[in-house]
Write an enzyme that holds these catalytic residues in place. Structure first.
Site, PDB file in Angstrom:
ATOM      1  N   HIS A 135       0.870  -1.179   0.000  1.00 60.74           N
ATOM      2  CA  HIS A 135       0.000   0.000   0.000  1.00 60.74           C
ATOM      3  C   HIS A 135       0.909   1.232   0.000  1.00 60.74           C
ATOM      4  CE1 HIS A 135      -2.797   2.956   1.823  1.00 60.74           C
ATOM      5  NE2 HIS A 135      -3.787   2.131   1.516  1.00 60.74           N
ATOM      6  N   ASP A 212       2.945  -4.258   8.018  1.00 59.66           N
ATOM      7  CA  ASP A 212       1.742  -3.449   7.815  1.00 59.66           C
ATOM      8  C   ASP A 212       0.560  -4.411   7.949  1.00 59.66           C
ATOM      9  OD1 ASP A 212      -0.463  -2.188   6.863  1.00 59.66           O
ATOM     10  OD2 ASP A 212       0.399  -1.598   4.936  1.00 59.66           O
ATOM     11  N   GLN A 215      -4.707  -5.171   6.914  1.00 59.06           N
ATOM     12  CA  GLN A 215      -5.668  -6.199   6.497  1.00 59.06           C
ATOM     13  C   GLN A 215      -5.443  -7.491   7.283  1.00 59.06           C
ATOM     14  OE1 GLN A 215      -8.045  -5.355   4.344  1.00 59.06           O
ATOM     15  NE2 GLN A 215      -7.131  -3.381   3.840  1.00 59.06           N
ATOM     16  N   LYS A 238     -10.613  -0.772  10.218  1.00 57.72           N
ATOM     17  CA  LYS A 238     -10.691  -1.987   9.383  1.00 57.72           C
ATOM     18  C   LYS A 238     -11.208  -3.173  10.202  1.00 57.72           C
ATOM     19  CE  LYS A 238      -7.829  -0.185   6.098  1.00 57.72           C
ATOM     20  NZ  LYS A 238      -8.166   0.180   4.741  1.00 57.72           N
ATOM     21  N   CYS A 376      -4.703   2.420  -3.682  1.00 54.32           N
ATOM     22  CA  CYS A 376      -3.470   2.929  -3.053  1.00 54.32           C
ATOM     23  C   CYS A 376      -2.312   1.955  -3.234  1.00 54.32           C
ATOM     24  CB  CYS A 376      -3.678   3.234  -1.569  1.00 54.32           C
ATOM     25  SG  CYS A 376      -4.859   4.531  -1.284  1.00 54.32           S
TER      26      CYS A 376
END
Ligand code: PMP
Length: 418
Positions: A135, A212, A215, A238, A376
């Site tokens: 991302h 990261d 998700q 999220k 993104c």
């Protein structure tokens, strides 16, 4: 072990029943363009259960005050709730200490914190390794650092099925590597990276690893000790929590060594015009009035998801992915982008002869919310030779019937556009 596994067994008493799960999300009862809402954009932001909405409303109605500063009951009560939320996050991630949980405004800020603070220890010739499926939030902060201090950015390539091999990462590592920064799960394709193995590679090379987890935190097992990551970043919105709140997990000894990211109130112990001393962790990295209400809301979101047995949620989402993949691949003209073996909850695709934005607009008229664009992840789109895809992504509240609605709406769109 799963993230949910760290929550006490008695709190995981709730059976995963899709009808009752859907009933928890008031927005799912509304109509859009006079059609039932089919929300397939959870990868962008998840809907909120009533319990999270109630907690937020109750704070403003009955509990609101600033935290850490007030010598009065209201402030002390909300301070306790704010710190309880930190403890919920700690338990969820299986971090060793509350000092390792920094509240930020989102994953983007968490990653920028590491780039700005940890990044200050890097110098010309040092290297940072990322992957081709990141991302922008896990690309641009490192580019900015490169522009500031001359570190080099190396990018592990993406395979044709949207994966990144351990071998390709391994080839980029050297004694010059100071940080490996990778997604747990690709937001654009749903690919799940083997982060435990990547962490080992990074550490063997003498580098730190940042994950990261925007998700990954939603769909995968997260145990920061088991995966042995140095940093794990995610956003509350999220994972069925409010927006305006994020988390940076960092190993305590590393955070201790890092300089503060921002200066201001809360992050100091003493200030004179000549000199300031920093507060202890985690306050050192939480300058200013923190996102109090969102943090307590995140604590509630974590309680909400933790009530379910993680395996049942995962099985439900995997079944949706398998069914959606099969149905989509049967639609004439559809190409699925991202078919890695380890994949979760995301269907990214293009339809021959139709622009993704036009497609999304027609789907919207059918009540179907999908994302169309580069997600993104422009370098990833370039890798597949497209400027955009349509992305349908699932949360724990989605159903096979909603996949059918998507497929039917796609059929209508094909008639109009192709
Ligand atoms: N990384 C990934 C993988 C994401 O999916 C997102 C959000 N789409 C981000 C980083 C940035 O999250 P936020 O905008 O909430 O800071």
């Amino acid at each position: 072990m799963t993230a949910l596994a760290h929550v006490s067994p008695e709190s995981k008493a709730r059976k995963f029943d899709i009808a009752s799960v859907r009933a928890d999300f008031p927005i799912l009862r509304r109509l859009v363009h006079e059609k039932p809402l089919t929300y397939l954009d959870t990868a962008a932001s998840a809907q909120k259960p009533q319990s999270v909405i109630d907690v937020i409303k109750n704070q403003y109605e009955n509990e609101y005050a600033n935290v850490h500063r007030g010598a009065y009951w209201l402030s002390e009560t909300l301070t306790t709730k704010y710190e309880d939320a930190r403890e919920s996050v700690r338990a969820f991630l299986n971090a060793k200490s509350d000092k390792e949980i920094i509240f930020t405004k989102g994953a983007t800020e968490s990653i920028n914190l590491v780039a700005s603070s940890f990044g200050r220890s890097l110098k010309v010739g040092d290297e940072i390794v990322i992957t081709g499926l990141e991302h922008h939030s896990n690309i641009v902060p490192w580019q900015m650092l490169r522009n500031q201090c001359g570190v080099e950015l190396k990018v592990a390539p993406v395979t044709d099925d949207g994966d990144v091999t351990l071998d390709s990462i391994s080839k980029l590592l050297s004694p010059k590597t100071k940080l490996v920064a990778v997604a747990h799960v690709s937001n654009a394709l749903g690919t799940v990276l083997p982060i435990k193995d990547i962490a080992k590679l990074a550490h063997d090379a003498g580098a730190r690893i940042l994950i990261d987890g925007c998700q990954g935190i939603v769909h995968e097992d997260v145990d920061v000790q088991d995966m042995d990551c140095d940093f794990y970043a995610f956003s509350g919105h999220k994972i069925y929590g409010p927006n305006g709140i994020g988390v940076l997990y960092g190993k305590e000894d590393i955070l201790e060594e890092m300089p503060p990211y921002q200066g201001g109130g809360e992050m100091i112990s003493t200030v004179t015009f000549d000199h300031s001393e920093w507060a202890e962790l985690p306050a050192k990295f939480e300058a200013g009035t923190p996102p109090i209400v969102p943090a307590v809301g995140l604590g509630e979101a974590i309680r909400y998801v933790s009530a379910f047995d993680a395996a049942s949620v995962s099985a439900h989402e995997k079944a949706l992915l398998a069914y959606g993949t099969e149905q989509l691949q049967a639609v004439e003209g559809v190409t699925l982008i991202g078919t890695a073996e380890r994949k979760t909850a995301v269907l990214s695709f293009v339809l021959e002869g139709a622009h993704p934005h036009d497609l999304a607009t027609i789907l919207d008229r059918c009540g179907v919310c999908v994302r169309a664009g580069h997600h993104c992840a422009q370098p990833l789109m370039d890798r597949f030779g497209v400027s955009a895809t349509v992305r349908a992504s699932f949360g724990l509240y989605n159903t096979q019937d909603e996949v059918d609605v998507l497929i039917e709406a796609l059929g209508r769109a094909r008639e109009i556009l192709c």
